[in-house]
Design a protein around this motif. Structure first.
Motif, PDB file in Angstrom:
ATOM      1  N   ASN A  32       0.653  -1.072   0.004  1.00 16.89           N
ATOM      2  CA  ASN A  32      -0.125  -0.040  -0.028  1.00 16.89           C
ATOM      3  C   ASN A  32       0.939   1.297  -0.061  1.00 16.89           C
ATOM      4  O   ASN A  32       0.568   2.230  -0.471  1.00 16.89           O
ATOM      5  N   MET A  33       1.806   1.332   0.834  1.00 15.34           N
ATOM      6  CA  MET A  33       2.921   2.285   0.880  1.00 15.34           C
ATOM      7  C   MET A  33       3.700   2.621  -0.494  1.00 15.34           C
ATOM      8  O   MET A  33       3.536   3.615  -0.968  1.00 15.34           O
ATOM      9  N   LEU A  34       4.092   1.553  -1.158  1.00 15.47           N
ATOM     10  CA  LEU A  34       4.551   1.512  -2.317  1.00 15.47           C
ATOM     11  C   LEU A  34       3.768   2.187  -3.528  1.00 15.47           C
ATOM     12  O   LEU A  34       4.037   2.788  -4.233  1.00 15.47           O
ATOM     13  N   THR A  35       2.569   1.629  -3.344  1.00 17.57           N
ATOM     14  CA  THR A  35       1.619   2.137  -4.542  1.00 17.57           C
ATOM     15  C   THR A  35       1.444   3.371  -4.311  1.00 17.57           C
ATOM     16  O   THR A  35       1.072   4.158  -5.434  1.00 17.57           O
ATOM     17  N   LYS A  36       1.123   3.961  -3.288  1.00 17.96           N
ATOM     18  CA  LYS A  36       0.838   5.465  -2.854  1.00 17.96           C
ATOM     19  C   LYS A  36       2.164   6.203  -3.634  1.00 17.96           C
ATOM     20  O   LYS A  36       1.881   7.299  -4.072  1.00 17.96           O
ATOM     21  N   GLN A  37       3.282   5.770  -3.239  1.00 18.38           N
ATOM     22  CA  GLN A  37       4.286   6.468  -3.799  1.00 18.38           C
ATOM     23  C   GLN A  37       4.461   6.354  -5.344  1.00 18.38           C
ATOM     24  O   GLN A  37       4.991   7.277  -5.893  1.00 18.38           O
ATOM     25  N   LEU A  38       4.004   5.260  -5.637  1.00 21.86           N
ATOM     26  CA  LEU A  38       4.275   5.093  -7.324  1.00 21.86           C
ATOM     27  C   LEU A  38       3.246   5.823  -7.967  1.00 21.86           C
ATOM     28  O   LEU A  38       3.512   6.501  -8.943  1.00 21.86           O
ATOM     29  N   ILE A  39       1.794   6.078  -7.360  1.00 18.90           N
ATOM     30  CA  ILE A  39       0.637   6.645  -7.984  1.00 18.90           C
ATOM     31  C   ILE A  39       0.957   8.295  -7.798  1.00 18.90           C
ATOM     32  O   ILE A  39       0.409   8.935  -8.527  1.00 18.90           O
ATOM     33  N   ARG A  40       1.492   8.730  -6.584  1.00 19.06           N
ATOM     34  CA  ARG A  40       1.198   9.905  -6.403  1.00 19.06           C
ATOM     35  C   ARG A  40       1.796  11.014  -7.252  1.00 19.06           C
ATOM     36  O   ARG A  40       1.195  12.028  -7.782  1.00 19.06           O
ATOM     37  N   PRO A  41       3.092  10.610  -8.113  1.00 19.66           N
ATOM     38  CA  PRO A  41       3.428  11.544  -9.210  1.00 19.66           C
ATOM     39  C   PRO A  41       2.591  11.584 -10.339  1.00 19.66           C
ATOM     40  O   PRO A  41       2.525  12.793 -10.722  1.00 19.66           O
ATOM     41  N   ILE A  42       1.790  10.443 -10.798  1.00 22.73           N
ATOM     42  CA  ILE A  42       0.814  10.309 -11.720  1.00 22.73           C
ATOM     43  C   ILE A  42      -0.277  11.275 -11.274  1.00 22.73           C
ATOM     44  O   ILE A  42      -0.774  12.186 -12.118  1.00 22.73           O
ATOM     45  N   GLU A  43      -0.731  11.323  -9.971  1.00 21.67           N
ATOM     46  CA  GLU A  43      -1.739  12.190  -9.711  1.00 21.67           C
ATOM     47  C   GLU A  43      -1.389  13.604  -9.821  1.00 21.67           C
ATOM     48  O   GLU A  43      -2.136  14.610 -10.071  1.00 21.67           O
ATOM     49  N   MET A  44      -0.257  13.841  -9.050  1.00 28.24           N
ATOM     50  CA  MET A  44       0.438  15.292  -9.199  1.00 28.24           C
ATOM     51  C   MET A  44       0.448  15.838 -10.667  1.00 28.24           C
ATOM     52  O   MET A  44       0.013  17.139 -10.968  1.00 28.24           O
ATOM     53  N   ASN A 104      -1.732  18.946 -12.483  1.00 28.74           N
ATOM     54  CA  ASN A 104      -0.819  20.106 -13.014  1.00 28.74           C
ATOM     55  C   ASN A 104      -0.678  19.967 -14.321  1.00 28.74           C
ATOM     56  O   ASN A 104       0.420  20.277 -15.099  1.00 28.74           O
ATOM     57  N   LEU A 105      -1.815  19.146 -15.266  1.00 32.02           N
ATOM     58  CA  LEU A 105      -1.728  18.907 -16.548  1.00 32.02           C
ATOM     59  C   LEU A 105      -1.439  20.263 -17.217  1.00 32.02           C
ATOM     60  O   LEU A 105      -0.669  20.211 -18.453  1.00 32.02           O
ATOM     61  N   GLU A 106      -1.904  21.384 -16.815  1.00 25.22           N
ATOM     62  CA  GLU A 106      -1.813  22.573 -17.787  1.00 25.22           C
ATOM     63  C   GLU A 106      -0.618  23.376 -17.533  1.00 25.22           C
ATOM     64  O   GLU A 106      -0.417  24.272 -17.857  1.00 25.22           O
ATOM     65  N   ASP A 107       0.102  22.589 -16.269  1.00 24.53           N
ATOM     66  CA  ASP A 107       1.343  23.875 -15.861  1.00 24.53           C
ATOM     67  C   ASP A 107       2.524  23.163 -16.748  1.00 24.53           C
ATOM     68  O   ASP A 107       3.072  21.876 -16.557  1.00 24.53           O
ATOM     69  N   THR A 108       2.906  23.862 -17.815  1.00 27.22           N
ATOM     70  CA  THR A 108       4.186  23.310 -18.597  1.00 27.22           C
ATOM     71  C   THR A 108       5.555  23.205 -17.716  1.00 27.22           C
ATOM     72  O   THR A 108       6.449  22.714 -18.178  1.00 27.22           O
ATOM     73  N   ASP A 109       5.572  24.039 -16.794  1.00 28.87           N
ATOM     74  CA  ASP A 109       6.640  24.076 -15.898  1.00 28.87           C
ATOM     75  C   ASP A 109       6.916  22.849 -14.930  1.00 28.87           C
ATOM     76  O   ASP A 109       7.788  22.748 -14.247  1.00 28.87           O
ATOM     77  N   PHE A 110       5.671  22.132 -14.758  1.00 28.45           N
ATOM     78  CA  PHE A 110       5.656  21.170 -13.851  1.00 28.45           C
ATOM     79  C   PHE A 110       6.602  19.982 -14.307  1.00 28.45           C
ATOM     80  O   PHE A 110       6.541  19.445 -15.565  1.00 28.45           O
ATOM     81  N   THR A 111       7.517  19.367 -13.514  1.00 34.34           N
ATOM     82  CA  THR A 111       8.560  18.320 -13.969  1.00 34.34           C
ATOM     83  C   THR A 111       8.075  17.164 -13.151  1.00 34.34           C
ATOM     84  O   THR A 111       8.176  17.252 -11.807  1.00 34.34           O
ATOM     85  N   SER A 112       8.238  15.979 -13.816  1.00 30.16           N
ATOM     86  CA  SER A 112       7.839  14.901 -12.975  1.00 30.16           C
ATOM     87  C   SER A 112       8.968  14.150 -12.253  1.00 30.16           C
ATOM     88  O   SER A 112      10.176  14.447 -12.753  1.00 30.16           O
ATOM     89  N   PRO A 113       8.772  13.541 -11.139  1.00 30.86           N
ATOM     90  CA  PRO A 113      10.098  13.217 -10.052  1.00 30.86           C
ATOM     91  C   PRO A 113      10.605  11.929 -10.945  1.00 30.86           C
ATOM     92  O   PRO A 113      11.688  11.783 -10.551  1.00 30.86           O
ATOM     93  N   TYR A 114       9.783  11.243 -11.780  1.00 28.31           N
ATOM     94  CA  TYR A 114      10.453  10.113 -12.599  1.00 28.31           C
ATOM     95  C   TYR A 114      10.744  10.504 -14.133  1.00 28.31           C
ATOM     96  O   TYR A 114       9.676  11.022 -14.821  1.00 28.31           O
ATOM     97  N   LYS A 115      11.845  10.439 -14.602  1.00 28.25           N
ATOM     98  CA  LYS A 115      12.196  10.783 -15.857  1.00 28.25           C
ATOM     99  C   LYS A 115      11.677   9.784 -16.857  1.00 28.25           C
ATOM    100  O   LYS A 115      11.286  10.242 -18.045  1.00 28.25           O
ATOM    101  N   GLU A 116      11.279   8.661 -16.407  1.00 31.20           N
ATOM    102  CA  GLU A 116      10.447   7.778 -17.315  1.00 31.20           C
ATOM    103  C   GLU A 116       8.994   8.326 -17.713  1.00 31.20           C
ATOM    104  O   GLU A 116       8.539   7.703 -18.723  1.00 31.20           O
TER     105      GLU A 116
END
Length: 440
Positions: A174-186, A190-202
């Protein structure tokens, strides 16, 4: 998505736990067997070194190992396989032991060992035999639980450990899933924010693709909204005119000499309405067009047929229409190509000056068929050129409506060019004219 990731992580953990438990059980049982066999060998050799069984004339009734060695069975076998002594049974009650593999091996090589399973007792009996100096064989044996019985006896503890590990794995998953999903939710927030950078380069390619698709969807939605508004406006104009003229005629408020003019206006607006509806239907067809049937065709031949049909329209406007070129093989849709030529030529005639010229050229250039439509008409300002292929856009709105233009001709041209994977070039200047070239 979270539930699927959790279930899969827990499933992987359970499989890993089961495989680990099974592997460790097998490994430790094999070590246990090795230890039992080693202990038996030591016991047999110790009994041999005592020289307790060296004389075959010994009174076996005086030998009593039943109380001294309760977990070890000792059997003394004569050279012919006859049992001389057994601390677990009377010698007379036991059959000849020459057929026992460990006894045969001991007589032949000096030592012998074997394992026999008791299905009734769910145990394995380990045997170790050693040849004595007097030619007889001394055998030591002991019972040990089978692998399955060892596992079953430890099953409650193993089950409890497995449950505890699974519980820990569920919490961690559960902890790992939340950590994995949180960047996608963020990223979604921030979909319209072009300055937002994902913590995962992948996720960067995925993020760029989603942003691009999101922009395309918004653009398409705006274009659809604009198209709907433009259609409503364009349809309303001729309908209002037709309704107004018809109402005046119906109320007898028009002088007899003006009625013909009103009839002509109604007819003109009705024709414009029909042309507009036909172009809208055509745009819808091109928007949802899937696989378009292509064929081998001659571009010059298709253009020549269109030029003949447009000659009358050009002569009515006092426009000189000419065609030059050569046969150019092309793979495309004949009907669409003719529609493209007609729209380009009609625009060149419509936005021309009285007594002007329209030149249509077909040629082959660098292995590509090229269609060019040039006029010396009113031309297009540089600031407007990037918009002329938009739906309902007109550079000169009064001239377009007066000559029956719907504002969709060049939008249809753009669609047909895209369907044929062609390139379109525009060169125009006010008062000089316009040249549009299509490279197939």
């Amino acid at each position: 998505m979270k539930n699927k990731i959790n279930i899969r992580l827990v499933g992987i953990a359970i499989l890993a736990i089961i495989a680990t438990v099974a592997g460790i059980t097998v490994i430790y049982y094999n070590l246990f067997q090795v230890q039992v066999r080693s202990d038996l060998a030591v016991s047999a050799k110790l009994l041999k070194d005592t020289h307790y069984f060296e004389s075959v004339n010994i009174d076996t009734d005086k030998i009593d190992l039943s109380t001294d060695i309760s977990e070890l069975r000792v059997t003394w076998v004569d050279t012919d396989g006859t049992v001389l002594y057994d601390n677990d049974n009377t010698a007379e009650s036991l059959s000849n032991h020459m057929n026992r593999p460990e006894i045969r091996d001991a007589f032949r090589t000096g030592t012998g060992e074997s394992i026999r399973r008791s299905d009734t007792m769910k145990e394995n009996t380990f045997y170790y035999a050693v040849l004595l100096d007097n030619g007889t064989v001394l055998r030591a044996s002991t019972d040990a639980k089978s692998l399955w019985s060892v596992f079953m006896s430890a099953a409650p503890i193993i089950g409890l450990i497995i449950l505890l590990i699974i519980a820990v794995c569920v919490v961690i998953s559960n902890m790992l899933t939340k950590q994995l999903i949180r960047p996608i939710e963020m990223m979604a927030q921030n979909l319209e924010d072009t300055d937002f950078t994902s913590p995962y380069k992948e996720l960067d390619p995925f993020s760029d693709m989603i942003r691009s698709q999101h922009a395309d969807i918004l653009s398409a939605a705006k274009a659809r909204q604009d198209f709907t508004a433009n259609v409503s406006h364009e349809l309303k104009t001729p309908l209002t005119a037709i309704s107004g003229y018809a109402e005046l005629l119906d109320s007898d408020m028009v002088a007899e000499g003006q009625k013909n003019h009103f009839y002509k206006e109604i007819r003109k607006n009705a024709d414009r309405l029909i042309a507009l509806i036909n172009d809208i239907i055509r745009m819808s067809e091109l928007d949802r067009k899937g696989g378009v049937p292509f064929e081998e065709m001659d571009l010059y031949e298709a253009v020549s047929e269109c030029a003949e049909g447009l000659a009358v329209n050009a002569s009515q406007r006092g426009i000189a229409l000419s065609l030059e070129g050569q046969a150019c093989p092309l793979r495309g849709n004949r009907d669409m190509i003719k529609e493209l030529v007609e729209n380009l030529a009609q625009n060149a005639i419509r936005y021309n000056t009285d007594g002007g010229n329209v030149w249509i050229t077909v040629k082959s250039q660098d292995g590509r068929a090229v269609l060019t439509v040039r006029d010396n008409g009113i031309g297009i300002p540089a600031s407007e050129q990037h918009r002329i292929f938009e739906r309902f856009y007109r550079v000169d709105k009064s001239r377009s409506k007066a000559t029956g233009g719907t504002g969709l001709g060049l939008a249809i041209v753009k669609h047909i060019v895209e369907i044929h994977d062609a390139n379109l070039e525009l060169d125009s200047a006010p008062g000089v004219g316009t040249t549009i070239s299509v490279y197939f």
